[in-house]
Design a protein around this motif. Sequence first.
Motif, short mmCIF file in Angstrom:
data_model
loop_
_atom_site.label_atom_id
_atom_site.label_comp_id
_atom_site.label_asym_id
_atom_site.label_seq_id
_atom_site.Cartn_x
_atom_site.Cartn_y
_atom_site.Cartn_z
N LEU A 31 149.38 -40.89 27.05
CA LEU A 31 149.36 -39.87 28.08
C LEU A 31 147.94 -39.59 28.51
N ALA A 32 147.71 -39.61 29.84
CA ALA A 32 146.42 -39.18 30.39
C ALA A 32 146.55 -37.70 30.71
N GLU A 55 153.15 -42.71 36.34
CA GLU A 55 153.59 -41.57 37.13
C GLU A 55 152.62 -40.43 36.85
N GLU A 56 152.43 -39.57 37.86
CA GLU A 56 151.52 -38.44 37.72
C GLU A 56 152.26 -37.14 37.97
N VAL A 57 151.92 -36.14 37.17
CA VAL A 57 152.49 -34.81 37.31
C VAL A 57 151.33 -33.82 37.39
N PHE A 58 151.38 -32.93 38.36
CA PHE A 58 150.35 -31.89 38.52
C PHE A 58 151.01 -30.53 38.35
N PHE A 84 154.63 -37.52 41.08
CA PHE A 84 154.49 -38.70 41.93
C PHE A 84 154.88 -39.92 41.11
N ALA A 85 155.82 -40.68 41.63
CA ALA A 85 156.32 -41.87 40.95
C ALA A 85 155.28 -42.98 41.01
N PRO A 86 155.38 -43.96 40.11
CA PRO A 86 154.50 -45.12 40.21
C PRO A 86 154.59 -45.74 41.61
N GLY A 87 153.45 -46.12 42.17
CA GLY A 87 153.40 -46.75 43.48
C GLY A 87 153.39 -45.78 44.65
N GLU A 88 153.57 -44.48 44.40
CA GLU A 88 153.62 -43.48 45.46
C GLU A 88 152.19 -43.03 45.81
N LEU A 89 151.83 -43.19 47.08
CA LEU A 89 150.49 -42.80 47.55
C LEU A 89 150.37 -41.28 47.66
N GLN A 90 149.22 -40.74 47.20
CA GLN A 90 148.97 -39.30 47.29
C GLN A 90 147.50 -39.00 47.06
N ARG A 91 147.08 -37.84 47.52
CA ARG A 91 145.77 -37.27 47.21
C ARG A 91 145.89 -35.76 47.37
N GLY A 92 145.52 -35.03 46.33
CA GLY A 92 145.62 -33.58 46.34
C GLY A 92 144.30 -32.92 46.68
N TRP A 93 144.38 -31.81 47.42
CA TRP A 93 143.20 -31.07 47.90
C TRP A 93 143.39 -29.57 47.67
N ASN A 94 142.28 -28.87 47.68
CA ASN A 94 142.30 -27.42 47.82
C ASN A 94 141.94 -27.14 49.27
N ARG A 95 142.94 -26.87 50.10
CA ARG A 95 142.74 -26.59 51.53
C ARG A 95 142.65 -25.09 51.80
N GLY A 96 142.75 -24.27 50.73
CA GLY A 96 142.72 -22.83 50.88
C GLY A 96 141.34 -22.24 50.69
N ASP A 97 141.31 -20.91 50.56
CA ASP A 97 140.05 -20.17 50.39
C ASP A 97 139.81 -19.77 48.94
N GLU A 98 140.79 -19.94 48.09
CA GLU A 98 140.69 -19.53 46.68
C GLU A 98 140.64 -20.77 45.79
N ARG A 101 143.29 -24.14 39.97
CA ARG A 101 143.19 -24.60 38.60
C ARG A 101 144.49 -25.33 38.29
N ALA A 102 144.36 -26.53 37.70
CA ALA A 102 145.56 -27.34 37.49
C ALA A 102 145.37 -28.30 36.33
N LEU A 103 146.49 -28.72 35.78
CA LEU A 103 146.53 -29.80 34.80
C LEU A 103 147.18 -31.00 35.46
N ALA A 104 146.62 -32.18 35.21
CA ALA A 104 147.21 -33.43 35.69
C ALA A 104 147.58 -34.27 34.48
N LEU A 105 148.81 -34.75 34.48
CA LEU A 105 149.32 -35.58 33.39
C LEU A 105 149.78 -36.91 33.96
N GLY A 106 149.46 -37.99 33.27
CA GLY A 106 149.88 -39.31 33.71
C GLY A 106 150.42 -40.11 32.54
N ALA A 107 151.54 -40.79 32.76
CA ALA A 107 152.11 -41.61 31.72
C ALA A 107 152.73 -42.85 32.34
#
Length: 164
Positions: A31-32, A55-58, A84-98, A101-107
């Motif tokens: 697990l990452a 796969e990645e979980v945020f 996000f399933a394996p092979g699924e394209l994504q990129r996460g951003w903070n587009r807000g003003d605050e 904080r997050a945990l990302a898990l990959g397996a």
Amino acid sequence: MEKVRIDEVENSVQPAAVMRPLTDALGTTDLALNYYELEPGDSFAFAYHSHEIQEEVFYVQEGTATFETENGPVTVEAGEIVRFAPGELQRGWNRGDEPVRALALGAPLEYGEQQTLRYCSDCEEQTDNRLERTDDDSAVVAYCEECGAETGRWYRGSMDGEVP
């Protein structure tokens, strides 16, 4: 058993104000695990990307993260989880003003081939990119695979040089 304090794990050079890689600190083998703090405008990743087999979980603990996906933006608020399933394209951003904080898990821990897409102003389109650390390990630089142009540069704890 392994136990660590997140704030005692060294911050990594990433496009986030804080990214603490917890995988090695905890000795996980399958697990990452990464902890993120994103200031407004920060991203979880260097590029719009996918992992071949991981796969990645945020889990967003605080704030609101917006993920670019092939189907459009997906908003994930505090207390919500996205996968996000394996092979699924994504990129996460903070587009807000605050802050976010997050945990990302990959397996599994290994993610196989990774597709990384960034906008290249020389090519005037999204292109495959490669990431390289500078010799002194103070920055990570993205280069367009088509023409070799630099498409982004990140320093520890900042987004200096991010090319949108």
